[in-house]
Structure formats: structure tokens, C-alpha cells
Design an enzyme around this catalytic site. Structure first.
Site, PDB file in Angstrom:
ATOM      1  N   GLY A  35       8.128   4.003   2.803  1.00 44.30           N
ATOM      2  CA  GLY A  35       8.502   5.242   3.386  1.00 44.30           C
ATOM      3  C   GLY A  35       9.829   4.900   3.881  1.00 44.30           C
ATOM      4  CB  VAL A  76       1.539   0.709   5.014  1.00 43.09           C
ATOM      5  CG1 VAL A  76      -0.120  -0.042   5.406  1.00 43.09           C
ATOM      6  CG2 VAL A  76       2.081   1.540   6.058  1.00 43.09           C
ATOM      7  N   GLY A  84       9.319   2.247   7.135  1.00 40.84           N
ATOM      8  CA  GLY A  84       8.900   0.746   6.948  1.00 40.84           C
ATOM      9  C   GLY A  84       7.957   1.069   5.641  1.00 40.84           C
ATOM     10  CG  ASP A 114       3.423  13.341  10.877  1.00 41.01           C
ATOM     11  OD1 ASP A 114       3.762  14.273  10.130  1.00 41.01           O
ATOM     12  OD2 ASP A 114       3.794  11.992  10.344  1.00 41.01           O
ATOM     13  CG  LEU A 127      -2.056  -1.233   1.129  1.00 42.84           C
ATOM     14  CD1 LEU A 127      -2.919  -0.868   2.476  1.00 42.84           C
ATOM     15  CD2 LEU A 127      -2.835  -1.056   0.196  1.00 42.84           C
TER      16      LEU A 127
END
Length: 525
Positions: free
Chosen positions: A20, A25, A23, A134, A17
Site C-alpha cells: 500500500g 505486509v 508500507g 477505517d 501479502l
């Protein structure tokens, strides 16, 4: 990265999906339940780093306590057999606000609605003493559906922390956070000060600006140092400069959300969202809800007024580096007029002098019939209840006899005068001074002046509207300062909250410059 079909902690990987720096997703099939989850897996190197392990676990722990329709749910967390840390969370089929913007499907109405939904999530988190830290378009997920009723969810509490905590320079997670989110970071986050919910409100303001205009708030700044400096010092941008049809009212709303100091922002995320929706009615084609527009009122009941800043610049806005500190001095330096201390023995003489000066300053024709300076409420010491003679004591020097005349006052004004030319260098051609009965009335009057003018930055680069202080008490905000243009001529308006005074100075001579008028104000305030 794990290949499609791989097993991670019993989850079957079906699709990547997002990826970054920390890590990846995945969409993954639940080990036992007939559903798909989003599986966030920390990279191998970071999974072995104690600081990032702590941050990753904190995300799961904090977010798992939040149960709200507009927040992505956390189901589980753990460590895989090979040492990878993972979090299983709610899978949202759809896109995110940044991707929608890039795809050209982000309308003004959609942006306003998304901001309102995110605001609900933030207020819920803030009530539980959690700051997201964030907020940005990429962390706003949009479930598949029509734009009018799509489900909006806030995700990625990976840098969330308790309200009141501060950024700690030198920590790996802190440094990476600033690098990744700098375009949406509040000044206090950049400066390393303690943060609370209002840092999220600032980021939501940046996010809305991005969704409405397609630009980050300080997109012209090049490099991280320049962007940080812009957040710390530069006047908030105006939506109307980039979005046709945007009102000045919307500019004021966004400017308040992007105020440099937390206490000048909205009290809650939903208050900001409601004010933005009311101000953007011309863009969205919706009639503003009167009950919602009240959410856009200032804390003192004045619609869209900008409350003055309350804290010392030196304490609140520390520079990101010595380069920023050396390049930018104090936000405001005002030369103080000498203060004359009068002993109590001369009190009677001072009162008589004020009365006589009132008689000289105002021509006899301006006196209301049946009254005189001797019978006016000049002896009242409270500025909230003082009369015309008390107003005389507050006028700047440079007005000769007969220059000022009383003008009719409204119910919320105790005294008002209109003055002609000020004889001092750079002095205004015309000016008005009013004493308001209370702070809400003062702020409303100031906001009316702002709304009738085109705002400009005060020389040399002072926030407008913004706070003003005196050099003898730099931690005390006296009021709010505004530089602008009316009918093609410069004006300077300011409030003195302690005295409930509003002054509006205008330079109406041909070719009049704001610099000269501002210089006059800075030596006469």
C-alpha cells in the site's frame, strides 16, 4: 520492499501479502517460535516522518489492547536496524471481503454473516472507547474454510482513535486517511467533527452495501469532492435497486445505518447487523430469529423507525470545502407560519372559539352518540392526552366546514380525523391527522405509512425520510418528514413529536404532482 529470504528484526520474509501507500505486509517466520506471523513494515520515507511514526505506533498500541476472536491480534512492534518501523501481528491464511467480492464468491448470505461478525469486533472495541475509523471490505479478513463458518477478523487499526476525537485538517495522517477511505467515511469524519462508535456503524453500513451489491454506496459520484458531497447530502442508496429480491425493509435498515447524523443510526453495530439479518431472510434463505429481530427495533421500540435528527445542520455538517458549502445550502428551509401570541386574559375566549370551530369543522353526523364538543376533552392542554377539539387546533388552514370527520381510533391514538380537499393552493385531495398517546405509538404509525409507500426524495433534494425544522428555531427538530407514492399518487407525511401529531396528505387528482403538494406542506407545517 524486502526480498523473500530477507531478515527484518529477526523475522524471515517468506511472502508478500499486500502493499500500500504506507508500507508492505509480509508473511514471515517467527524468529524463535514455530509459526508464521504477518509483518507490517512501514516504508523508509514514512518511517522517518514524525507524524506517520506516531500513527504507526498508535496502531500497535491501540490494537494490542484488544483481545477478541474477530480482531487480528498484535504480537509485537519495533524498529529494525535500518530504521524501518514494523508490527508483528496474527497471520490469517485466506482472503479478504473485497477480494472475495472481486472473485465472485460473495453471496448475500455470506455478506450478512460477515457483517454480523465484524459487528461483534466493533462493539467490543467501542466498549473500550476505541473507534476503528477505517471499516471497509479490504480490512475484513476471511480465514480459509467454508463460507458458512469461515473465521472473520477485522484488521488495520492504523487510523483508530479514541471516541470523541476529531479529524484534524492539515495533518498528513488525517489527509491521507480521508483520501483512502472516502468511499466508506461517515459525514462527520469528512466534515472534521468529533467521532464516536456511530462513525464505524456508518462505515459498516457502506461495507455491507458494497458486499451485497458489488457497488460502493455513492458510486455514481465522480471525483473526491463529489463523493464527499454525496456522503454529506445525498439520500442513502437502496439495496433493492441493485439486488433482486432485496426487501424495502432491508433498504430502511441500510438507510438508518447510513443516516447523515450519528444520533439517527443504530445504537450498536450488532443492533444494525441483527436488523439487516432479519430483513435479508428472503435473500439468505434463513428464518429470522425473533430475538435477533428485536435488535433491529428503534430505540423507542418501533421496528425500523427512523428517529428524527437532533442537531443543527450548520454545526453538524460542515462542508469539505467552500465549493461544497457554496453549492449546497441548508438541507431544509421551511417557511414558518406566523405565531400569534395570545395574552392570558383571552384564554377563555380562545377555548370557546376552539369548541365552536370543532362544531363547525365536523358535521353533526360524525359526533359519537351521547357526546358533544362541549363535553369532549378539548380543554386538555397535553397533546398526549388531548381529545378531538385539541386536534382541531393543530390542523393546517384551508379546510372548510364539514370537510373533516372523526374516525374510529385505536388504543394508542387519542384522536383522529379524515379530511377532504384542502382549498389552499396545492392542497391535498384527502388527508388524515392523528394524535398518538406517546412517542413510540407516533413513530410506529409513521413507520407504517412509510412501509406502505414507495419513498422518493422531497423537492428539491430533501432527504426522505428526514428531519424538518422551522426557520425560527433551526436547531430544533420538530419531527420527521416523508415524501412518497401510494397507488401512483404522491403523498407527504410528517410527524410533530412535541404535539404527538401525524399528518398524511395525499394528492389524488389526475396528474397530481409532488412539487405542489410539498409546497403546500412547507407553508402549512
Amino acid at each position: 520492499m524486502f526480498a523473500v529470504g530477507s531478515l527484518v528484526a529477526g523475522y524471515r520474509i517468506e511472502q508478500v501479502l499486500a502493499t500500500g501507500a504506507t508500507g508492505t505486509v509480509y508473511r514471515a517466520k517467527h524468529p524463535t517460535l514455530p509459526r508464521r506471523d504477518a509483518l507490517k513494515v512501514l516504508s523508509a520515507d514514512l518511517s522517518r516522518d514524525p507524524a506517520f511514526r506516531e500513527r504507526f505506533i498508535r496502531e500497535a498500541d491501540i490494537a494490542s489492547l484488544l483481545d477478541h476472536p474477530n480482531i487480528v491480534s498484535i504480537y509485537d512492534r519495533g524498529e529494525a536496524e535500518d530504521g524501518h518501523l514494523w508490527i508483528a501481528m496474527q497471520y490469517v491464511a485466506g482472503t479478504d471481503a473485497e477480494a472475495a467480492l472481486q472473485a465472485g464468491t460473495m453471496t448475500a448470505a455470506r455478506a450478512i454473516r460477515i457483517a454480523g461478525e465484524v459487528a461483534k469486533a466493533l462493539d467490543y472495541a467501542h466498549q473500550r472507547n476505541v473507534v476503528h475509523h477505517d471499516v471497509k471490505p479490504g480490512n475484513v479478513l476471511l480465514a480459509s474454510g467454508s463460507h458458512a463458518d469461515e473465521h472473520v477478523l477485522l484488521t488495520d487499526f492504523g487510523v483508530a482513535r479514541a471516541a470523541g476525537s476529531s479529524h484534524e485538517p492539515g495533518r498528513p495522517d488525517s489527509d491521507s486517511t480521508v483520501a483512502v477511505t472516502l468511499a466508506y467515511a461517515a459525514p462527520e469524519v469528512i466534515a472534521g467533527d468529533a467521532i464516536d462508535r456511530r462513525a464505524d456503524i456508518y462505515s459498516l453500513g457502506c461495507t455491507l452495501f458494497r458486499m451485497l451489491t458489488g457497488k460502493q454506496p455513492f458510486y455514481t459520484a465522480e471525483g473526491t469532492t463529489a463523493v464527499a458531497r454525496a456522503h454529506l447530502y445525498q439520500t442513502p442508496p437502496r439495496v433493492s435497486d441493485h439486488l433482486p429480491g432485496a426487501t424495502r425493509q432491508l433498504d430502511v435498515v441500510v438507510a438508518r445505518a447510513l443516516a447523515k447524523y450519528p444520533e439517527d443510526r443504530f445504537g450498536s453495530a450488532r443492533e444494525f447487523a441483527a436488523a439487516a439479518a432479519a430483513s435479508a431472510a428472503s435473500l439468505t434463505g434463513e428464518r429470522p430469529d425473533p430475538s435477533s429481530s428485536r435488535g433491529g427495533q428503534a430505540r423507542h421500540g418501533t421496528t425500523l423507525s427512523l428517529d428524527p435528527l437532533r442537531r443543527n445542520v450548520a454545526e453538524r455538517v460542515r462542508s469539505v470545502s467552500e465549493q461544497i458549502r457554496s453549492a449546497h445550502g441548508p438541507l431544509r428551509q421551511v417557511r414558518e407560519r406566523p405565531v400569534v401570541v395570545i395574552w392570558a386574559v383571552f384564554a377563555v375566549l380562545a377555548t370557546i372559539s376552539v369548541i365552536l370551530w370543532a362544531k363547525l369543522l365536523w358535521p353533526p353526523s360524525s359526533e359519537p352518540e351521547g357526546t358533544s364538543a362541549a363535553t369532549s376533552p378539548a380543554t386538555t392542554t397535553s397533546s398526549a392526552t388531548a381529545g378531538p377539539a385539541a386536534l382541531v387546533r393543530l390542523l393546517p388552514p384551508g379546510y372548510s366546514r364539514g370537510t373533516c370527520a372523526r374516525v374510529p381510533t385505536a388504543s394508542d391514538v387519542t384522536a383522529a380525523v379524515s379530511c377532504g380537499p384542502n382549498a389552499d393552493p396545492g392542497g391535498p385531495t384527502t388527508s388524515t391527522y392523528t394524535l398518538s398517546r406517546d412517542l413510540p405509538a407516533l413513530r410506529k404509525a409513521f413507520t407504517d405509512v412509510v412501509n406502505r409507500s414507495a419513498p422518493v426524495i422531497c423537492p428539491p433534494n430533501i432527504q426522505s425520510p428526514g428531519p424538518w425544522r422551522r426557520n425560527d428555531s433551526p436547531t430544533v427538530v420538530r419531527g420527521t418528514l416523508f415524501c412518497g407514492v401510494q397507488a401512483g399518487q404522491p403523498i407527504v407525511a410528517w410527524t410533530d413529536e412535541q404535539k404527538r401529531l401525524l399528518g398524511v396528505a395525499r394528492a389524488q387528482a389526475p396528474g397530481a404532482a409532488l412539487d405542489a403538494l410539498y409546497a403546500w406542506w412547507s407553508t402549512h407545517s
